[in-house]
Motif scaffolding. Structure first.
Motif, short mmCIF file in Angstrom:
data_model
loop_
_atom_site.label_atom_id
_atom_site.label_comp_id
_atom_site.label_asym_id
_atom_site.label_seq_id
_atom_site.Cartn_x
_atom_site.Cartn_y
_atom_site.Cartn_z
N UNK A 1 0.86 -1.19 0.00
CA UNK A 1 0.00 0.00 0.00
C UNK A 1 0.89 1.24 0.00
N UNK A 2 0.52 2.23 -0.78
CA UNK A 2 1.26 3.50 -0.76
C UNK A 2 0.39 4.61 -1.34
N UNK A 3 0.89 5.84 -1.22
CA UNK A 3 0.17 7.02 -1.70
C UNK A 3 0.92 7.60 -2.90
N UNK A 4 0.19 7.92 -3.95
CA UNK A 4 0.77 8.63 -5.09
C UNK A 4 0.15 10.02 -5.18
N UNK A 5 0.85 10.91 -5.85
CA UNK A 5 0.38 12.28 -5.99
C UNK A 5 0.32 12.68 -7.46
N UNK B 1 -3.12 3.80 -3.11
CA UNK B 1 -3.01 2.61 -3.96
C UNK B 1 -2.84 1.40 -3.06
N UNK B 2 -3.54 0.31 -3.36
CA UNK B 2 -3.48 -0.89 -2.56
C UNK B 2 -2.55 -1.93 -3.18
N UNK B 3 -1.94 -2.73 -2.34
CA UNK B 3 -1.07 -3.80 -2.78
C UNK B 3 -1.79 -4.68 -3.81
N UNK B 4 -1.08 -4.99 -4.90
CA UNK B 4 -1.63 -5.86 -5.93
C UNK B 4 -2.31 -5.14 -7.07
N UNK B 5 -2.57 -3.83 -6.91
CA UNK B 5 -3.22 -3.09 -7.98
C UNK B 5 -2.22 -2.79 -9.10
N UNK B 6 -2.70 -2.82 -10.34
CA UNK B 6 -1.87 -2.55 -11.50
C UNK B 6 -1.93 -1.07 -11.85
#
Length: 486
Positions: free
Chosen positions: A368-372, A380-385
């Protein structure tokens, strides 16, 4: 192509970000039907550019959810998060947060039959041991053969120039698109394999190396390619059903056997790194025929067309710059001469910006992480493309002035040099270097050098040219209708 749009800000803030948190807009529609609808929009009802632009406008965001071709049945899951601005797009390069395993062509991966049963370097993640070995081998072979590229390129392009001039003398059109297929791969094979592909012998390729490479590469790309010139129903079948490898096995075998027979020096170096012979042959074939030739085959005609549209004044300036620079290097295009061509360098970088030869980039979230984006942040969640369409990102109006115009001098001077960091064509920033720990193109510097050499060779021989264009999209063909010798 439009720039990023302002986004309505959320009241919530994200720890570590000064931008408001916003849920990623967009959806994937009904299972199967949503992916099919988006694919029809992408290829037929809207087309690529409108597909992205309409969603940016609809969601008031350059980050959104959608499906990407080909979708079912070739891709089990077509769902992606689009990142279409200069601030969000670089997350695709961050291998600490994103995985690059089997995402070279996105949600779809061709049968391994096309690559002799091997997952070649382009499909490997840096965390895999084979990635380290194969990429280091690529670095080494480019370095070992560095002195060959410019002289071999000169030899091969001069053959094509002679043919163009002979065709025009007979009142015919000079086929740039066809000849690029010849000289773009011949110089690579000569430089790396150390054998003229047209030389007589059991495994001679004649003038067919490029045609064979295209025949082998194209079926791997057809599920995500549009505008082949075929009727729409036929193209849609190609987006739905993978062509069997046996349809191109003869062409594949011809190139494979040529490399296996004549690339003895490079294959010995691969063995020293613990790379099995057929694995090395397959990867070398992919590096030369898919990555190298494939990119040049797209980029050289595009760049020539952009220069032609700029008109005689730019051509004459390029000719003057090239001839002055090579005067100090015995009339030859050398690395030193290329460094003394600032206008030419800017023109080439503008070509990479205006229409990157590799338009798509994918990555899968490791955690999981944040994009700007420029104005919002997103979880964004783990495993998402994640997916980025580079031509749109390279036209971000928050970074590039007049982004939809081809400006030959854009990258000249101190301000222009600063802009080069925002050119991403190589799966990384142009100002950064490829390593075994990242997925930036191992031949990045070679591609830039040879693109500059292509323009230099053209204007060393010609003062200006005129062109005709036939077809569109992937079926586009360019011809010289006039060549004015220097």
């Amino acid at each position: 192509m439009a720039s990023s749009l302002p986004i309505a800000q959320s009241a919530a803030a994200v720890s570590g970000s000064n931008l408001p948190l916003r849920s990623i807009p967009g959806d994937y529609g009904l299972p199967l039907f949503g992916a099919i609808k988006d694919r029809l929009d992408y290829f037929w009802l809207q087309g690529e550019e409108k597909f992205y632009q309409s969603r940016v406008e609809k969601y008031n965001s350059t980050v959104f959810r959608t499906n990407m071709p080909p979708g079912p049945p070739l891709a089990k899951d077509a769902r992606v998060i689009c990142v279409l601005d200069q601030k969000s797009f670089p997350i695709l390069f961050d291998t600490t947060k994103c995985e690059k395993k089997d995402v070279f062509l996105g949600t779809y991966m061709p049968s391994l039959d096309y690559t002799n049963g091997y997952r070649v370097l382009s499909y490997l993640d840096p965390s895999e041991e084979r990635h380290t070995k194969l990429k280091q081998w690529c670095f080494d072979l480019v370095k070992r053969n560095g002195r060959n590229f410019l002289p071999d390129f000169h030899t091969e392009i001069e053959k094509s120039m002679d043919l163009w001039e002979a065709a025009l003398a007979k009142g015919e059109k000079a086929d740039l698109s066809q000849e690029v297929q010849v000289f773009a791969i011949n110089f690579l094979l000569r430089s790396i394999v150390h054998r003229d592909p047209a030389a007589p012998g059991e495994f001679s390729l004649g003038r067919n190396a490029g045609a064979f490479s295209s025949a082998w590469s194209n079926p791997q790309l057809l599920p995500i390619a549009g505008a082949t010139g075929l009727p729409h129903p036929v193209e849609e079948v190609l987006h739905t059903i993978a062509l069997p490898f046996k349809s191109v096995k003869e062409q594949y075998d011809a190139i494979f056997n040529f490399i296996k027979t004549y690339a003895a020096d490079e294959l010995r170096e691969a063995a020293k790194l613990g790379i099995e012979k057929n694995d090395a042959v397959t990867n070398l074939m992919f590096f030369i025929s898919f990555n190298g030739y494939g990119g040049f085959n797209i980029f050289f005609p595009q760049l020539t067309g952009y220069i032609a549209k700029c008109g005689p004044e730019l051509m004459q300036e390029l000719h003057a710059e090239v001839t002055a620079a090579v005067a100090a290097t015995d009339g030859k295009v050398t690395p030193k001469a290329l460094e003394n061509m600032p206008l030419l360098k800017s023109v080439v970088y503008e070509g990479f910006r205006f229409r990157p030869p590799v338009p798509y980039q994918y990555a899968k979230a490791k955690t999981d992480f944040v994009i700007e984006s420029h104005v919002s942040s997103f979880q964004v969640k783990k495993g998402e493309m994640l997916f980025g369409y580079q031509p749109y990102v390279m036209h971000d109006g928050r970074v590039f002035e007049k982004p939809d115009e081809f400006l030959p001098r854009r990258f000249m001077g101190s301000e222009g040099e600063e802009l080069i960091q925002n050119v991403f064509w190589s799966n990384g920033r142009e100002t950064e270097d490829p390593t075994v720990q990242n997925k930036q193109c191992a031949g990045k510097d070679l591609v830039v050098t040879m693109s500059r050499a292509y323009v230099a060779e053209m204007f060393l021989r010609y003062k200006e040219f005129t062109m005709d264009v036939e077809g569109s999209g992937n079926a586009l063909k360019l011809f010289f209708s006039g060549l004015k010798r220097a």
